[in-house]
Write a protein that holds these residues in place. Structure first.
Motif, PDB file in Angstrom:
ATOM      1  N   MET A 152     -10.631   3.265   4.675  1.00 16.67           N
ATOM      2  CA  MET A 152      -9.846   3.189   5.582  1.00 16.67           C
ATOM      3  C   MET A 152      -8.764   2.064   6.102  1.00 16.67           C
ATOM      4  SD  MET A 152      -9.486   6.876   6.933  1.00 16.67           S
ATOM      5  CE  MET A 152     -10.612   8.445   6.778  1.00 16.67           C
ATOM      6  N   GLU A 153      -9.813   1.346   6.669  1.00 13.91           N
ATOM      7  CA  GLU A 153      -8.991  -0.511   6.753  1.00 13.91           C
ATOM      8  C   GLU A 153      -7.963  -0.280   5.313  1.00 13.91           C
ATOM      9  OE1 GLU A 153      -8.185  -1.841   9.450  1.00 13.91           O
ATOM     10  OE2 GLU A 153     -10.252  -0.548  10.453  1.00 13.91           O
ATOM     11  N   LEU A 177      -4.140   9.989   2.670  1.00 16.50           N
ATOM     12  CA  LEU A 177      -5.976  10.144   1.349  1.00 16.50           C
ATOM     13  C   LEU A 177      -6.573   8.762   1.540  1.00 16.50           C
ATOM     14  CD1 LEU A 177      -5.437  13.656   0.601  1.00 16.50           C
ATOM     15  CD2 LEU A 177      -7.246  13.145   2.553  1.00 16.50           C
ATOM     16  N   ARG A 178      -7.025   8.250   0.754  1.00 18.99           N
ATOM     17  CA  ARG A 178      -7.462   7.535   0.167  1.00 18.99           C
ATOM     18  C   ARG A 178      -8.166   7.524  -1.726  1.00 18.99           C
ATOM     19  NH1 ARG A 178     -13.023   6.560   3.557  1.00 18.99           N
ATOM     20  NH2 ARG A 178     -13.036   8.985   3.794  1.00 18.99           N
ATOM     21  N   ARG A 179      -7.547   6.911  -2.215  1.00 13.03           N
ATOM     22  CA  ARG A 179      -7.654   6.984  -3.186  1.00 13.03           C
ATOM     23  C   ARG A 179      -9.069   6.878  -4.114  1.00 13.03           C
ATOM     24  NH1 ARG A 179      -2.240   3.147  -4.890  1.00 13.03           N
ATOM     25  NH2 ARG A 179      -2.752   2.214  -3.442  1.00 13.03           N
ATOM     26  N   PRO A 180      -9.560   7.559  -5.379  1.00 16.77           N
ATOM     27  CA  PRO A 180     -10.902   7.341  -5.120  1.00 16.77           C
ATOM     28  C   PRO A 180     -10.767   5.890  -6.374  1.00 16.77           C
ATOM     29  CG  PRO A 180      -9.525   9.475  -6.142  1.00 16.77           C
ATOM     30  CD  PRO A 180      -9.334   8.528  -5.433  1.00 16.77           C
ATOM     31  N   ALA A 181     -13.092   6.404  -6.444  1.00 16.57           N
ATOM     32  CA  ALA A 181     -13.364   5.546  -6.643  1.00 16.57           C
ATOM     33  C   ALA A 181     -13.249   5.118  -8.235  1.00 16.57           C
ATOM     34  CB  ALA A 181     -14.807   4.794  -6.557  1.00 16.57           C
ATOM     35  N   VAL A 182     -13.634   4.624  -9.479  1.00 19.23           N
ATOM     36  CA  VAL A 182     -13.387   4.946 -10.907  1.00 19.23           C
ATOM     37  C   VAL A 182     -14.710   4.074 -10.995  1.00 19.23           C
ATOM     38  CG1 VAL A 182     -12.001   4.365 -12.885  1.00 19.23           C
ATOM     39  CG2 VAL A 182     -10.947   4.523 -10.964  1.00 19.23           C
TER      40      VAL A 182
END
Length: 441
Positions: free
Chosen positions: A421-422, A399-404
């Motif tokens: 994803m890259e 899973l991708r880490r969220p934005a802050v």
């Protein structure tokens, strides 16, 4: 649910933070999303500075960056005039890249590598908080060879263990951190510091625990360090110039938590310092708050997906994040409050449990919370996620880490972009032998 900082409900029945509608933030930046209330962060920093100013003591407030470390956060800390506590080359690199003044940095860690020590020396950081004899010897050798003098605090384990309301005076003697006080290790460390070239020992450091809701543990730690200072003055003629009492000041995650005010913590420490030292011998006092500065300022926004009702047992609502962006419930059963950010005006109708989307039975964010009738597509805002959530975020299940985003006065700024994803595969490599037919070399 208690509103914190600049949080409020607007006319649309939406949760608003820093003058920004969270529904609009979700549309703009996606979910999961870490939202940081910049005003509240700054306010908490100022509370510590102002509390110390009232005591009349010489002091430093060092933000513990392990709680939440980004370039923007380091700039914010610098602007507010605080010092900074780092525990790795990565945190030090972040601080230096942000332009944080190196002379205001404390470098912690129980197993600093040679490369990390050299990095700190070359950068000209303020202090190394030394944990053990190996580090002491290595730091002395490196500093001497470079023609530098490393300023040092010796981390002690004073035999005070503080976990919320429980204080066990001897519990922390068995710790991976620091020089043991009861066995006389600290005294030997002071003696070696005074003999080694390339070192200047300024004083002592201790850290007694986290999420502390009382002042008894801090008072006891001060008393023990006062005694240590007297002993070292008598034995070696060493004058303690700095006492660093670490952090651990509690915050309110839910209504059951009862933290004290910043003033109460600091005044208790100051009172014990004044009673222990003569006026001319009072050292500079340092504290290292982390969680108590950023914890309550953070909110994580999730989108509700599937809903599962087990008749007579439980109703699960699943969100688009989980233990990858907040591992604390899985690690140590951390408790959180939450609200439907898009339907704040509605009253609770049902009890649900909030599940993450990761492939683990233990991926639960909240057990048994009362909410309005939850629908797929609703936005769930989980409060008090500013400390250790982004810091511990990971790519489990890829899973991708969220934005802050920082929010303030109606403006929202991305301080950490959402991973792509890259990004997930940018460090992956395929060996040449796997690129040939049938895996043949």
């Amino acid at each position: 649910m208690r509103l914190r900082g600049t949080s409020q409900f607007n006319d649309q029945g939406h949760l608003e933070i820093g003058g920004c509608d969270t529904v609009e933030l979700a549309e703009q930046f996606g979910t999961p999303l870490y939202i940081m209330d910049e005003w509240m962060i700054r306010q908490r920093m100022r509370e510590y500075m102002q509390a110390f100013q009232k005591t009349g003591l010489a002091f430093q407030v060092a933000y513990a960056s392990k709680a939440f470390s980004t370039l923007a956060m380091c700039r914010l800390v610098a602007e507010e005039g605080l010092h900074l506590d780092v525990v790795s080359d990565g945190e030090l690199f972040t601080a230096l890249k942000a332009g944080f003044p190196a002379e205001r940095i404390y470098f912690h860690g129980n197993n600093k590598t040679r490369e990390e020590l050299e990095m700190g020396l070359d950068a000209g950081i303020g202090w190394f908080v030394v944990d053990n004899f190996n580090e002491l010897s290595m730091l002395s050798s490196l500093a001497y060879k470079k023609g530098l003098t490393a300023r040092v605090l010796l981390r002690t384990t004073p035999g005070v263990e503080a976990h919320t309301h429980t204080y066990i005076q001897t519990g922390q003697e068995d710790s991976k951190f620091g020089f043991n006080l009861a066995s006389g290790q600290v005294h030997k460390a002071v003696e070696r510091c005074l003999q080694y070239k390339g070192l200047k020992v300024d004083g002592f450091h201790c850290h007694i625990g986290s999420q502390i809701f009382e002042t008894d543990g801090f008072r006891l730690a001060v008393q023990k360090l006062v005694t240590l200072s007297e002993e070292c003055r008598n034995l070696f003629g060493f004058q303690t110039r700095i006492l660093n009492l670490g952090g651990g000041f509690g915050i309110r995650y839910n209504e059951e938590d009862r933290p004290m005010s910043v003033d109460q913590y600091i005044f208790a420490i100051a009172e014990e310092i004044r009673s222990g030292f003569s006026e001319k011998d009072i050292p500079q006092v340092v504290v290292e708050p982390g969680r108590s500065i950023v914890g309550e300022a953070g909110t994580t926004l999730y989108r509700v997906g599937t809903i599962k009702q087990i008749p007579g047992v439980r109703k699960y609502i699943s969100v688009d994040g989980g233990m990858n962006d907040n591992p604390r419930p899985a690690l140590y059963r951390a408790s959180y409050e939450a609200i439907l950010a898009n339907r704040t005006s509605e009253q609770p109708e049902e009890t649900v449990s909030v599940a993450g989307k990761l492939c683990e039975s233990g991926d639960m964010l909240i057990w048994d919370i009362d909410l309005p009738h939850v629908k797929s597509g609703d936005l769930l805002a989980v409060t008090c996620t500013g400390a250790y959530n982004y810091s511990m975020a990971n790519n489990y299940n890829r899973l991708r880490r969220p934005a802050v985003v920082f929010v303030r006065d109606g403006y929202s700024d991305v301080v950490v972009r959402r991973e792509s994803m890259e990004d997930l595969i940018k460090n992956d490599r395929i060996p040449n032998r796997l690129l040939t037919p049938n895996g043949q070399c």
